[in-house]
Scaffold this motif. Sequence first.
Motif, PDB file in Angstrom:
ATOM      1  N   LEU A 314       0.841  -1.200   0.000  1.00 29.42           N
ATOM      2  CA  LEU A 314       0.000   0.000   0.000  1.00 29.42           C
ATOM      3  C   LEU A 314       0.874   1.248   0.000  1.00 29.42           C
ATOM      4  N   PRO A 315       0.267   2.406  -0.279  1.00 26.63           N
ATOM      5  CA  PRO A 315       1.016   3.649  -0.057  1.00 26.63           C
ATOM      6  C   PRO A 315       1.415   3.739   1.412  1.00 26.63           C
ATOM      7  N   VAL A 316       2.649   4.122   1.667  1.00 29.79           N
ATOM      8  CA  VAL A 316       3.153   4.186   3.036  1.00 29.79           C
ATOM      9  C   VAL A 316       3.680   5.579   3.313  1.00 29.79           C
ATOM     10  N   GLY A 317       3.169   6.191   4.345  1.00 29.11           N
ATOM     11  CA  GLY A 317       3.641   7.521   4.721  1.00 29.11           C
ATOM     12  C   GLY A 317       4.386   7.488   6.033  1.00 29.11           C
ATOM     13  N   ILE A 318       5.084   8.566   6.316  1.00 23.93           N
ATOM     14  CA  ILE A 318       5.718   8.663   7.626  1.00 23.93           C
ATOM     15  C   ILE A 318       5.261   9.950   8.283  1.00 23.93           C
ATOM     16  N   LYS A 319       5.240   9.905   9.592  1.00 20.36           N
ATOM     17  CA  LYS A 319       4.810  11.088  10.339  1.00 20.36           C
ATOM     18  C   LYS A 319       5.867  11.435  11.364  1.00 20.36           C
ATOM     19  N   PHE A 320       6.234  12.692  11.424  1.00 18.92           N
ATOM     20  CA  PHE A 320       7.123  13.115  12.509  1.00 18.92           C
ATOM     21  C   PHE A 320       6.912  14.581  12.830  1.00 18.92           C
ATOM     22  N   CYS A 321       7.364  14.922  14.025  1.00 20.49           N
ATOM     23  CA  CYS A 321       7.428  16.328  14.420  1.00 20.49           C
ATOM     24  C   CYS A 321       8.883  16.724  14.230  1.00 20.49           C
ATOM     25  N   VAL A 322       9.114  17.863  13.611  1.00 19.72           N
ATOM     26  CA  VAL A 322      10.492  18.239  13.285  1.00 19.72           C
ATOM     27  C   VAL A 322      11.202  18.767  14.524  1.00 19.72           C
ATOM     28  N   GLY A 323      12.387  18.184  14.781  1.00 19.31           N
ATOM     29  CA  GLY A 323      13.237  18.721  15.830  1.00 19.31           C
ATOM     30  C   GLY A 323      14.266  19.612  15.190  1.00 19.31           C
ATOM     31  N   SER A 324      15.134  18.985  14.357  1.00 23.01           N
ATOM     32  CA  SER A 324      16.146  19.749  13.661  1.00 23.01           C
ATOM     33  C   SER A 324      15.951  19.578  12.148  1.00 23.01           C
ATOM     34  N   PRO A 325      15.755  20.666  11.421  1.00 25.93           N
ATOM     35  CA  PRO A 325      15.621  20.567   9.957  1.00 25.93           C
ATOM     36  C   PRO A 325      16.841  19.903   9.324  1.00 25.93           C
ATOM     37  N   GLN A 326      18.007  20.058   9.956  1.00 29.08           N
ATOM     38  CA  GLN A 326      19.205  19.438   9.406  1.00 29.08           C
ATOM     39  C   GLN A 326      19.050  17.914   9.353  1.00 29.08           C
ATOM     40  N   GLN A 338      19.209   6.213  -1.535  1.00 32.91           N
ATOM     41  CA  GLN A 338      18.680   4.849  -1.678  1.00 32.91           C
ATOM     42  C   GLN A 338      17.589   4.770  -2.743  1.00 32.91           C
ATOM     43  N   ASP A 339      17.172   5.947  -3.232  1.00 33.23           N
ATOM     44  CA  ASP A 339      16.033   6.052  -4.152  1.00 33.23           C
ATOM     45  C   ASP A 339      14.783   5.390  -3.591  1.00 33.23           C
ATOM     46  N   VAL A 340      14.559   5.637  -2.318  1.00 34.71           N
ATOM     47  CA  VAL A 340      13.349   5.149  -1.650  1.00 34.71           C
ATOM     48  C   VAL A 340      12.661   6.343  -1.016  1.00 34.71           C
ATOM     49  N   PHE A 341      11.409   6.545  -1.388  1.00 34.31           N
ATOM     50  CA  PHE A 341      10.672   7.650  -0.776  1.00 34.31           C
ATOM     51  C   PHE A 341       9.379   7.123  -0.173  1.00 34.31           C
ATOM     52  N   PRO A 342       9.019   7.639   1.000  1.00 36.90           N
ATOM     53  CA  PRO A 342       7.685   7.314   1.495  1.00 36.90           C
ATOM     54  C   PRO A 342       6.674   7.980   0.561  1.00 36.90           C
ATOM     55  N   ASP A 343       5.431   7.509   0.587  1.00 41.31           N
ATOM     56  CA  ASP A 343       4.454   8.102  -0.313  1.00 41.31           C
ATOM     57  C   ASP A 343       3.947   9.439   0.196  1.00 41.31           C
ATOM     58  N   TYR A 344       4.102   9.641   1.468  1.00 37.32           N
ATOM     59  CA  TYR A 344       3.865  10.986   1.999  1.00 37.32           C
ATOM     60  C   TYR A 344       4.658  11.201   3.272  1.00 37.32           C
ATOM     61  N   ILE A 345       4.889  12.470   3.554  1.00 38.75           N
ATOM     62  CA  ILE A 345       5.455  12.849   4.848  1.00 38.75           C
ATOM     63  C   ILE A 345       4.418  13.712   5.534  1.00 38.75           C
ATOM     64  N   SER A 346       4.098  13.363   6.769  1.00 43.87           N
ATOM     65  CA  SER A 346       3.165  14.174   7.530  1.00 43.87           C
ATOM     66  C   SER A 346       3.953  14.913   8.602  1.00 43.87           C
ATOM     67  N   VAL A 347       3.926  16.230   8.522  1.00 45.06           N
ATOM     68  CA  VAL A 347       4.657  17.037   9.499  1.00 45.06           C
ATOM     69  C   VAL A 347       3.698  17.431  10.620  1.00 45.06           C
ATOM     70  N   ASP A 348       4.041  17.001  11.823  1.00 42.13           N
ATOM     71  CA  ASP A 348       3.204  17.311  12.975  1.00 42.13           C
ATOM     72  C   ASP A 348       3.842  18.475  13.714  1.00 42.13           C
ATOM     73  N   GLY A 349       3.088  19.539  13.896  1.00 37.23           N
ATOM     74  CA  GLY A 349       3.624  20.673  14.646  1.00 37.23           C
ATOM     75  C   GLY A 349       3.670  20.361  16.121  1.00 37.23           C
ATOM     76  N   SER A 350       4.574  20.999  16.844  1.00 39.00           N
ATOM     77  CA  SER A 350       4.680  20.684  18.275  1.00 39.00           C
ATOM     78  C   SER A 350       3.458  21.160  19.043  1.00 39.00           C
ATOM     79  N   GLU A 351       2.575  21.938  18.372  1.00 42.08           N
ATOM     80  CA  GLU A 351       1.359  22.337  19.070  1.00 42.08           C
ATOM     81  C   GLU A 351       0.323  21.219  19.113  1.00 42.08           C
ATOM     82  N   GLY A 352       0.636  20.098  18.470  1.00 42.59           N
ATOM     83  CA  GLY A 352      -0.265  18.946  18.494  1.00 42.59           C
ATOM     84  C   GLY A 352      -0.602  18.584  19.931  1.00 42.59           C
ATOM     85  N   GLY A 353      -1.795  18.060  20.131  1.00 46.94           N
ATOM     86  CA  GLY A 353      -2.190  17.935  21.525  1.00 46.94           C
ATOM     87  C   GLY A 353      -2.883  16.674  21.956  1.00 46.94           C
TER      88      GLY A 353
END
Lengths: 513, 129
Positions: A314-326, A338-353
């Motif tokens: 299936l399409p596979v995404g990853i979710k993370f909250c960014v700590g360091s953009p680097q 590696q030429d491997v990409f998730p099908d989406y990246i979900s960026v969670d803001g630290s205001e998530g609750g």
Amino acid sequence: MSSLSVDLHKLSKFVNLALPVLVIGFLLAGKYVHFYFHFLTVAFLFLTIANVFYLFVQDQHPLLRNFGIVAQGRYLVESIGPELRQYLYSSDTEERPFNRIERSEIYRKAKNIDSASSFGSQKNFDTSEIKLRHSMYPSSHDDLIPYSLTFGEERGLKTAYTITKPMMISAMSYGALGQHAVRALARGAKLAGIAMNTGEGGYPKYHLMEGCDLIFQIGTAKFGVRNDEGYLDDEKLRELAGKDEIKMIEIKFSQGAKPGKGGLLPKEKITREISELRGVEMGKDVVSPPHHKECTDKTTTVAFIKHVQEVSGLPVGIKFCVGSPQQVDDLVQEMVDQDVFPDYISVDGSEGGTGAAPKSFMDRVGMPLFPALSSVNRILCKKGVRNRLKLLAAGKLINPGRQILAFAMGADAVYSARGFMLSLGCIQAMQCGNNTCPIGITTQDPALQRGLDIGTRSVRVKNYVNNTMHDLEELLAASGERSLDDLSIDNLFIPEDSTLAPLVHDKYIDSKH
Amino acid sequence: MKILSWILRIVAAAILAQTLFFKFTGHPDSVAIFTAIGMEPGGRILIGVLELIAAVLLLFPGTVAFGAILSMGVMTGAIVGHFTDIGFADGLLSLFVLALVVWICSAAVLVIHRRQIPIIRQMFAKSKY
């Protein structure tokens, strides 16, 4: 001090003296006047005993040890402070995380009543508020391009999944939510035609009941797809991915409410059923590990994404909250290598609750959504791989006004969790972790869930989605663009004092594709 | 501890309940006692009702502490009554002893279930903050 005043120190001394004196007085009255006085004798005797306990026995509360039973008044009144503040004393704009104006907008959308407001905004028009730039020549509604987003198209998947509304229900597990809430949301998602994330709560028994499209989330503890050592059980994942309702898989690396820390399920909320669905013990807080056992660095992380893609199909995404953009930059570089990409990246803001988290994590860890989202979008654009995946955003995106900002900063679709809880009728009682939610959303207590009717609530979820989509379209038309895809940071007015101001001049992010 | 709690609660509730028969049917002994303290007949019924409530509250797990407090209250009244007006003559001593037994059982139950006591609960509760 003026002549008419209350000195609490003296009052408490007086009460401490008066209590035993009253007991003796009532005892005598009971003896010589009437036996009924002994009701008062007994009552005041008990109060005296409690007072003696406060003053001389207990040593936990200095206030009670110094002043006795009168000081209990402070605790009594303080205990209903949160309610009083919310009902009466807090202004419409000062509550956190959502003030009354923000909450009532959701309630109105959910109830399908007009949410227009009059006589001006109550927002601060100061130097940090970001606004959408409208166009002198707004688009007409007929010109708008219907929204459509297909996950997995980059890899040419047969199981590619297309959404037609840019809003999804963010990860909330059964366990965190009660079954009524899960089913009301799932039925609402089905009615509105949007997808719902299962959260990391193991086998999504109740999510599956209503037949809506699901995104199965794999948390760091891998509830539902774990083997005894806590590693991924391929067979279980394959089996879940084979279900019709499950359209995508999401690997959660971190979450806005507690970035860098695993999930926490308080023992009060672990019923027998939850312990079975997740494969954990009862009577103990369940703490998920802070990272996936398979993923210790960027190489293994990208390899793990690939593995999940291969196993699930299936399409596979990853979710993370960014700590360091680097670090995100390094991870994306590794994907490129590696030429491997998730099908989406979900960026969670630290205001998530949603989710129980230590206060210091809730308050102090992780980048807020907008700078994080812009950074990730910029990194992807710089490396020329923005077209290899989709970008999702989450973090207080409960209303169209905030959502459109996320779209302009690079999001292809948005997640909301608390917006949907509010649409269910959440009153922001802030008791999600205690199993005492008065609305019956974040509790396993059947008595509290009784009031949450799945039928009527699911309609409110649908209304909330439809009215939000309507407003979002209006905003889009006002911007003069024809699709959310056309929005860019140039559509935003970002004041010089905002932390996002430097982005306006960064031309790497002028286009998503 | 749980078994001990149940034994104490059942003993206290049983003693409370068996006296109700005498109170509610207006048994001469009972009437005599309440006449002695000037509460006949209203007080007899009132005390009976309070004892009934105490016995019921003692038996439900969620209300044990409340039942124990109420039962201690009524028994304290009874004990005071014995000292001031009723006395210990004839069969009255055994009634006094029964009251004392209920008082002690209730007190022990209250100690076991001290986390339930509303006014001083926070001293024993596992602190959340």
